[in-house]
Design an enzyme around this catalytic site. Structure first.
Site, PDB file in Angstrom:
ATOM      1  N   SER A 144       0.788  -1.232   0.061  1.00 15.09           N
ATOM      2  CA  SER A 144      -0.078  -0.199  -0.045  1.00 15.09           C
ATOM      3  C   SER A 144       0.866   1.425   0.089  1.00 15.09           C
ATOM      4  CB  SER A 144      -0.771   0.074   1.112  1.00 15.09           C
ATOM      5  OG  SER A 144      -1.581   1.347   1.380  1.00 15.09           O
ATOM      6  N   TYR A 186      -2.693   0.100  10.765  1.00 14.50           N
ATOM      7  CA  TYR A 186      -2.885  -0.399   9.482  1.00 14.50           C
ATOM      8  C   TYR A 186      -1.582   0.082   8.723  1.00 14.50           C
ATOM      9  CZ  TYR A 186      -4.387  -0.810   4.638  1.00 14.50           C
ATOM     10  OH  TYR A 186      -4.422  -1.519   3.306  1.00 14.50           O
TER      11      TYR A 186
END
Length: 224
Positions: free
Chosen positions: A136, A148
């Protein structure tokens, strides 16, 4: 690349499902692994004889090993693995964050990738295969108190560490780093952001490179 076999985790929807479709269109046989059995069977039926549905839990090594074995039994090899399964948090940050949610995130985003690699490593080594990880942009920049994001930093670090390891036996490793993608991962639609098709194209591009070329990282960002 026609006839090679790609094993995909998190294959029942979003990026995983779209990658399965596009890889199959490009001549790959696809093994679809996720918890949602009905969705997997529907997707396998849609793709046809070059797809197999393998329901299972990415946090369970036995489940993954059985799926890898079934893939090789059915298609004769395993040439690439797309470790794509992942999850987010309902409550971000540290101060208000939920430790139970953190445990689930770590189990899927970190341990799930390690277990996927553990289960598939011998098959990849035998095939001089290709490992692709869903990272990501959140794993390339610092986001305030983002647990996250930290899990995706792990993914990028693992990809960097696997690249020289796999190079020793002729394998390749790629990390795909998307910006925001309009998938069920988010509670609300993101129509102006990336689509799963955009990320699927990046995965297929990486695995379809000639054997002498390794695309180590692809960053895909929305224009808005």
């Amino acid at each position: 690349m026609a006839g090679k076999v790609l094993f995909i985790t998190g294959a029942s929807s979003g990026i995983g499902a779209q990658t399965a479709r596009q890889a199959a269109d490009a001549g790959w046989k696809v093994a679809l692994f996720a918890r949602s059995e009905d969705k997997l069977k529907d997707l396998a039926s849609e793709i046809g004889e070059n797809a197999i549905a393998l329901p299972g839990d990415v946090t369970d090594l036995g489940s993954l090993q059985a799926a890898v074995d079934k893939t090789q039994e059915t298609f004769g090899s395993l040439d690439a693995v797309f470790a794509n399964a992942g999850t987010g948090l309902d409550t971000p940050g540290i101060e208000k964050g939920d430790p139970e949610e953190w445990s689930k995130l770590i189990d899927i985003n970190i341990k799930g990738i390690l277990l996927t690699l553990k289960a598939s490593y011998p098959a990849l080594k035998k095939a001089k295969g290709h490992l692709v990880l869903t990272g990501s942009v959140a794993g390339r920049i610092h986001i305030s108190a983002s647990v996250y994001g930290a899990s995706k930093w792990f993914v990028h670090g693992l990809a960097g560490n696997m690249t020289p390891d796999m190079r020793e036996w002729g394998g390749r490793c790629t990390v795909i780093a998307p910006g925001m993608v309009d998938t069920p991962f988010f509670d609300e639609a993101k129509p102006d952001k990336l689509k799963p098709e955009d990320i699927a194209k990046a995965v297929v591009y990486a695995i379809d490179q000639p054997e002498h070329a390794n695309v180590q990282e692809i960053v895909v960002m929305p224009t808005q």
